[in-house]
Scaffold this active site. Structure first.
Site, PDB file in Angstrom:
ATOM      1  N   HIS A 446       1.897  -1.204  -0.637  1.00 36.74           N
ATOM      2  CA  HIS A 446       1.430  -2.189   0.341  1.00 36.74           C
ATOM      3  C   HIS A 446      -0.005  -2.635   0.057  1.00 36.74           C
ATOM      4  CE1 HIS A 446       2.290  -4.516   3.798  1.00 36.74           C
ATOM      5  NE2 HIS A 446       3.158  -3.674   4.335  1.00 36.74           N
ATOM      6  N   ASP A 450       1.750  -7.981   0.663  1.00 38.24           N
ATOM      7  CA  ASP A 450       2.275  -7.805   2.010  1.00 38.24           C
ATOM      8  C   ASP A 450       3.798  -7.980   1.994  1.00 38.24           C
ATOM      9  OD1 ASP A 450      -0.278  -7.399   3.061  1.00 38.24           O
ATOM     10  OD2 ASP A 450      -0.626  -9.562   3.176  1.00 38.24           O
TER      11      ASP A 450
END
Length: 475
Positions: A446, A450
């Protein structure tokens, strides 16, 4: 006069620090040539034959088959020179390798080698041997009393443990410790001696061929008036082992996998998204490829088609072909795509790497995947074929499961998982039908992107699986 040279386990590269002795290729007393393979070792990544940079007579071997040795630990000693046969005769009667006793040499007691020596200049498992090290341990002859000389096959001086005789006192405080390997097979005995300040080279072993046992160290501790070392806190707090308890050491491949997975989970904030996909058309396209190629054409694997789809998806979403430089706090995007794929072998899970997968056709990918899979099963993969991947494809469907949330192969940024393909009811063109359905899952770092980027990547892969013609837009 012959000179005894010690050959240590070389740096096998790729961050490996130890290897297991699988099979000795030479015996004590055997004549070896420069660059002749002398031992076969197994690292956490591959089986490797290690060549010796010296030519001469093998006088000792260190490490029994099945034992792990650290990089830099002694492998064997070779008598180099015109009189090489003499040391061979002295050592042949009871060397460490001949009877399975491991003689260990402490690096702190290594003596500086005055002679530069000649090495082969060849490459040892990826690293040159042309320049001798600045310091090298040598096994030097140790004099023994004349009365005891006959006990060592009539040799007045010997190497390693042959120089130790029962007439020598247990603790020779006034004498300097003799250089050379110490005949201690158990690391527990060595640790007990270290904790209580006992110099192993001053002891006479009561075991076979002068092997130093725990009882020898405890006697030396008692003679010095020192209390025996207390068990460690961890050992004291550990519960007593049940009768049915089995402890398996985390070493070799299993240890490397454990360390890498722990680091990945510790460093990478991963997330997973998944989608069910109708793979009926992809299977039909594969059958069409086989028909077009003819009966003699090589078959294209399903994994190769998925790898080709992944390279196309990474071209559209390069954020996932990346790694994170934590020290510089930078995301490093990579231009080339090296696809790793999980392969289960008898040794455990390995991840061979297809280099420059983005530049390969489906047929080329299939051929390389087949070659690497075969090499993985027979243990002949090189360290270079097991490192450097930028993206991993994990086909856990071969285990009969539908989904998974795998741990990312550090330091990569993403991994695509593929579940089993099974017939399921599916709405196709407005009607219920039985279709070949699979589940795709994408685990991603992450930090590099995104959910929108990860979802876009996974959706493109799913579209290509459901409609392979989507790939034609990029051809």
């Amino acid at each position: 006069m012959a000179e005894v040279k010690e050959f240590t386990l070389p740096d096998l590269g790729e961050g490996l620090t130890e290897a297991e002795v699988v099979r000795w290729l030479v015996e004590v007393g055997e004549v070896v040539a420069v660059d002749q393979p002398v031992v076969e070792v197994e690292t956490a990544k591959a089986m490797v034959e290690v060549p010796c940079p010296y030519g001469g007579v093998v006088t000792a071997r260190y490490g029994a088959e099945g034992e792990e040795l650290a990089v830099g630990a002694p492998l064997l000693t070779v008598a180099v020179g015109a009189d090489a046969s003499a040391p061979a005769a002295a050592e042949g009667s009871g060397s460490g390798g001949a009877d399975g006793v491991v003689a260990e040499a402490d690096g702190a007691d290594a003596a500086e080698d005055g002679g530069a020596g000649e090495t082969s200049g060849a490459v040892l498992v990826g690293y040159g041997t042309g320049a001798p090290p600045a310091r090298r341990r040598r096994v030097r002859p140790t004099p023994v009393p004349a009365a005891a000389a006959g006990q060592v096959n009539g040799v007045a001086s010997g190497y390693g443990r042959h120089a130790v005789t029962p007439e020598v006192p247990v603790r020779a405080e006034a004498a300097e410790p003799a250089p050379g390997p110490v005949p201690v097979i158990s690391p527990l005995v060595r640790r007990l001696a270290r904790q209580n300040g006992v110099e192993l080279r001053t002891l006479t072993g009561s075991g076979p061929d002068g092997l130093i046992l725990r009882a020898d160290v405890e006697r030396a501790i008692g003679a010095a008036g020192a209390p025996a070392a207390e068990p460690s806190a961890a050992a004291a707090s550990a519960p007593a082992a049940d009768a049915g308890e089995v402890r398996i050491p985390l070493r070799g491949l299993r240890g490397v996998v454990a360390d890498k997975m722990s680091r990945s989970r510790r460093e990478i904030p991963e997330a997973t998204c998944w989608v069910d996909v109708d793979a009926t058309e992809l299977l039909a396209a594969r059958r069409a490829m086989h028909a077009a190629g003819g009966p003699d054409a090589p078959k294209i694997s399903l994994l190769a088609l998925l790898a080709r789809i992944c390279t196309a998806a990474l071209a559209r979403h390069p954020e996932l072909n990346a790694r994170v430089d934590t020290e510089a706090r930078e995301i490093v995007r990579l231009e080339r795509v090296h696809v790793g794929f999980a392969a289960q072998t008898d040794r455990g899970l390995v991840v061979p790497v297809v280099r420059d997968a983005h530049a390969r056709s489906a047929e080329s990918l299939s051929e390389e995947l087949g070659r690497l899979t075969g090499a993985a099963r027979d243990g002949s993969l090189t360290p270079g074929e097991l490192t450097g991947s930028t993206f991993t494809l994990n086909n856990y469907g071969v285990f009969g499961v539908d989904g998974s949330t795998p741990i990312i192969n550090h330091p990569e940024a993403a991994m695509l998982g593929v579940g089993r393909i099974v017939p399921k009811p599916w709405v196709y063109e407005g009607e219920l039908a039985v279709r070949q359905v699979t589940q795709l899952s994408l685990t991603f770092d992450h930090r590099v992107c995104d959910g929108g980027v990860a979802g876009g990547f996974l959706r493109y892969v799913a579209d290509c699986v459901e409609q392979p013609a989507v790939l034609l837009r990029g051809v």
